[in-house]
Design a protein around this motif. Structure first.
Motif, PDB file in Angstrom:
ATOM      1  N   TYR A  62       0.832  -1.204   0.000  1.00 12.20           N
ATOM      2  CA  TYR A  62       0.000   0.000   0.000  1.00 12.20           C
ATOM      3  C   TYR A  62       0.869   1.258   0.000  1.00 12.20           C
ATOM      4  CZ  TYR A  62      -3.280   3.556   1.592  1.00 12.20           C
ATOM      5  OH  TYR A  62      -4.029   4.695   1.703  1.00 12.20           O
ATOM      6  N   TRP A  65       2.334   1.699  -3.441  1.00 11.60           N
ATOM      7  CA  TRP A  65       1.303   2.182  -4.355  1.00 11.60           C
ATOM      8  C   TRP A  65       1.083   3.685  -4.182  1.00 11.60           C
ATOM      9  CZ3 TRP A  65      -3.722   3.909  -2.957  1.00 11.60           C
ATOM     10  CH2 TRP A  65      -4.546   4.188  -4.046  1.00 11.60           C
ATOM     11  N   ARG A  66       1.015   4.134  -2.908  1.00 10.74           N
ATOM     12  CA  ARG A  66       0.827   5.562  -2.649  1.00 10.74           C
ATOM     13  C   ARG A  66       2.000   6.375  -3.153  1.00 10.74           C
ATOM     14  NH1 ARG A  66      -0.509   6.296   3.439  1.00 10.74           N
ATOM     15  NH2 ARG A  66       1.212   7.705   3.042  1.00 10.74           N
ATOM     16  N   ARG A  68       4.075   5.626  -5.654  1.00  9.08           N
ATOM     17  CA  ARG A  68       4.032   5.698  -7.118  1.00  9.08           C
ATOM     18  C   ARG A  68       2.920   6.615  -7.593  1.00  9.08           C
ATOM     19  NH1 ARG A  68       5.233  -0.452  -9.253  1.00  9.08           N
ATOM     20  NH2 ARG A  68       7.410  -0.435  -8.674  1.00  9.08           N
ATOM     21  N   ARG A  69       1.805   6.602  -6.904  1.00  4.54           N
ATOM     22  CA  ARG A  69       0.674   7.448  -7.282  1.00  4.54           C
ATOM     23  C   ARG A  69       1.029   8.932  -7.094  1.00  4.54           C
ATOM     24  NH1 ARG A  69      -4.813   7.667  -4.132  1.00  4.54           N
ATOM     25  NH2 ARG A  69      -5.949   9.021  -5.496  1.00  4.54           N
ATOM     26  N   ASN A  70       1.716   9.256  -5.996  1.00  2.00           N
ATOM     27  CA  ASN A  70       2.095  10.646  -5.736  1.00  2.00           C
ATOM     28  C   ASN A  70       3.195  11.116  -6.690  1.00  2.00           C
ATOM     29  OD1 ASN A  70       0.260  10.892  -3.678  1.00  2.00           O
ATOM     30  ND2 ASN A  70       1.719  10.350  -2.079  1.00  2.00           N
ATOM     31  N   LYS A  72       3.396  10.446  -9.831  1.00  2.00           N
ATOM     32  CA  LYS A  72       2.840  10.729 -11.156  1.00  2.00           C
ATOM     33  C   LYS A  72       2.278  12.139 -11.267  1.00  2.00           C
ATOM     34  CE  LYS A  72       1.636   6.103 -12.652  1.00  2.00           C
ATOM     35  NZ  LYS A  72       0.548   5.220 -13.025  1.00  2.00           N
TER      36      LYS A  72
END
Length: 73
Positions: A62, A65-66, A68-70, A72
């Motif tokens: 998790y 994932w956070r 990598r999301r931030n 982008k």
């Protein structure tokens, strides 16, 4: 490939190895318990340790994932 991408890729690879390692150790503990005649209580202890390891791996997934999301946006 940027430094951040390499870092998250390496983290993902280590996480995959962690999950595979926990699974292997859990299988070995179950096999050893059945061969050596460990009590149900002892086998349950190994099950709980594996569950904790998988829970930790889920938390790390998790967080990855956070991250990598931030990155982008």
């Amino acid at each position: 490939m940027s430094t951040e991408t390499r870092s998250t890729t390496k983290t993902g690879q280590r996480l995959a190895l962690l999950i595979a390692g926990i699974g292997l150790l859990w299988i070995c503990a179950n096999f050893a318990g059945s061969i050596l005649g460990w009590s149900n209580r002892t086998q349950a202890l190994f099950d709980l340790m594996a569950l904790a390891g998988f829970g930790f791996a889920l938390w790390q997934t998790y967080n990855l994932w956070r991250t990598r999301r931030n990155d982008k946006g």
